[in-house]
Design a protein around this motif. Structure first.
Motif, mmCIF file in Angstrom:
data_model
loop_
_atom_site.group_PDB
_atom_site.id
_atom_site.type_symbol
_atom_site.label_atom_id
_atom_site.label_comp_id
_atom_site.label_asym_id
_atom_site.label_seq_id
_atom_site.Cartn_x
_atom_site.Cartn_y
_atom_site.Cartn_z
ATOM 1 N N ASN A 1 0.912 -1.379 -0.185
ATOM 2 C CA ASN A 1 -0.029 -0.028 -0.036
ATOM 3 C C ASN A 1 0.848 1.226 -0.017
ATOM 4 N N TYR A 2 0.802 2.012 -0.945
ATOM 5 C CA TYR A 2 1.969 3.252 -1.212
ATOM 6 C C TYR A 2 1.147 4.300 -0.571
ATOM 7 N N LEU A 3 2.130 5.176 -0.100
ATOM 8 C CA LEU A 3 1.975 6.448 0.413
ATOM 9 C C LEU A 3 1.754 7.430 -0.743
ATOM 10 N N ASP A 4 1.022 8.402 -0.667
ATOM 11 C CA ASP A 4 0.953 9.416 -1.605
ATOM 12 C C ASP A 4 1.736 10.558 -1.062
ATOM 13 N N LEU A 5 3.088 10.955 -1.451
ATOM 14 C CA LEU A 5 3.818 11.917 -0.913
ATOM 15 C C LEU A 5 3.981 13.202 -1.605
ATOM 16 N N SER A 6 2.970 13.258 -2.513
ATOM 17 C CA SER A 6 2.989 14.532 -3.465
ATOM 18 C C SER A 6 2.581 15.589 -2.543
ATOM 19 N N GLY A 7 3.076 16.749 -2.822
ATOM 20 C CA GLY A 7 2.735 17.833 -1.965
ATOM 21 C C GLY A 7 3.683 18.187 -0.890
ATOM 22 N N LEU A 8 4.407 17.222 -0.292
ATOM 23 C CA LEU A 8 5.437 17.232 0.729
ATOM 24 C C LEU A 8 6.823 17.830 0.060
ATOM 25 N N ASN A 9 7.521 18.388 1.080
ATOM 26 C CA ASN A 9 8.653 18.730 0.672
ATOM 27 C C ASN A 9 9.895 17.713 0.949
ATOM 28 N N ASP A 10 11.052 17.774 0.687
ATOM 29 C CA ASP A 10 12.150 16.733 0.791
ATOM 30 C C ASP A 10 12.198 16.486 2.463
ATOM 31 N N ALA A 11 12.444 17.610 3.160
ATOM 32 C CA ALA A 11 12.565 17.359 4.604
ATOM 33 C C ALA A 11 11.347 16.558 5.184
ATOM 34 N N GLN A 12 10.036 17.071 4.890
ATOM 35 C CA GLN A 12 8.991 16.328 5.452
ATOM 36 C C GLN A 12 8.957 14.683 4.959
ATOM 37 N N LYS A 13 9.313 14.309 3.516
ATOM 38 C CA LYS A 13 9.415 12.961 3.294
ATOM 39 C C LYS A 13 10.633 12.340 4.086
ATOM 40 N N ILE A 14 11.649 12.957 4.498
ATOM 41 C CA ILE A 14 12.701 12.350 5.330
ATOM 42 C C ILE A 14 12.048 11.984 6.636
ATOM 43 N N VAL A 15 11.249 12.803 7.405
ATOM 44 C CA VAL A 15 10.896 12.568 8.307
ATOM 45 C C VAL A 15 9.781 11.480 8.512
ATOM 46 N N LEU A 16 8.953 11.558 7.358
ATOM 47 C CA LEU A 16 8.276 10.351 7.430
ATOM 48 C C LEU A 16 8.835 8.727 7.256
ATOM 49 N N TYR A 17 10.041 8.873 6.109
ATOM 50 C CA TYR A 17 10.876 7.478 6.168
ATOM 51 C C TYR A 17 11.311 7.307 7.452
ATOM 52 N N GLN A 18 11.991 8.172 8.318
ATOM 53 C CA GLN A 18 12.522 7.877 9.511
ATOM 54 C C GLN A 18 11.432 7.422 10.581
ATOM 55 N N LEU A 19 10.276 7.963 10.450
ATOM 56 C CA LEU A 19 9.282 7.318 11.265
ATOM 57 C C LEU A 19 8.721 5.940 10.851
ATOM 58 N N ILE A 20 8.632 5.541 9.621
ATOM 59 C CA ILE A 20 8.246 4.202 9.072
ATOM 60 C C ILE A 20 9.391 3.320 9.493
ATOM 61 N N ARG A 21 10.675 3.758 9.304
ATOM 62 C CA ARG A 21 11.750 2.720 9.817
ATOM 63 C C ARG A 21 11.780 2.438 11.339
ATOM 64 N N THR A 22 11.403 3.581 12.066
ATOM 65 C CA THR A 22 11.317 3.263 13.740
ATOM 66 C C THR A 22 10.202 2.458 13.848
ATOM 67 N N MET A 23 9.187 2.452 13.136
ATOM 68 C CA MET A 23 7.943 1.781 13.594
ATOM 69 C C MET A 23 8.136 0.240 13.211
ATOM 70 N N ARG A 24 8.655 -0.082 12.059
ATOM 71 C CA ARG A 24 9.214 -1.269 11.746
ATOM 72 C C ARG A 24 10.170 -2.050 12.620
ATOM 73 N N LYS A 25 10.721 -1.336 13.323
ATOM 74 C CA LYS A 25 11.863 -1.909 14.421
ATOM 75 C C LYS A 25 11.095 -2.567 15.755
#
Length: 93
Positions: A69-93
């Motif tokens: 299930n893909y997340l639609d990240l359109s409309g987010l800047n690069d810094a916001q995308k990085i924060v989301l990727y970090q959160l996802i990695r943390t949640m997977r641990k």
């Protein structure tokens, strides 16, 4: 195995939409959305594509072929995308 009707209902509820709202957005009746969610009817190819496009998922995801299930990240800047990727990695641990 996930059923098409469950995926449609999950996506609709996850988007805080009523059946009527989803129906209006893809151009079908509320009763048709209800029939899809109850498993009484299957969407036509055209409606399957409309549902997938509306929720920005693949038809394979709706059909249970692809469980990504893909997340639609359109409309987010690069810094916001990085924060989301970090959160996802943390949640997977």
């Amino acid at each position: 195995m996930v059923n098409l009707n469950e995926r449609i209902k999950f996506l609709r509820q996850n988007s805080n939409l009523t059946q009527n709202q989803l129906a209006n957005r893809i151009g079908v009746s509320k009763s048709l959305i209800s029939a899809y969610e109850l498993g009484n009817r299957l969407p036509s190819y055209d409606n399957l594509i409309k549902i997938a496009a509306y929720f920005k998922v693949s038809t394979d995801y709706l059909l249970g072929i692809d469980n990504k299930n893909y997340l639609d990240l359109s409309g987010l800047n690069d810094a916001q995308k990085i924060v989301l990727y970090q959160l996802i990695r943390t949640m997977r641990k």
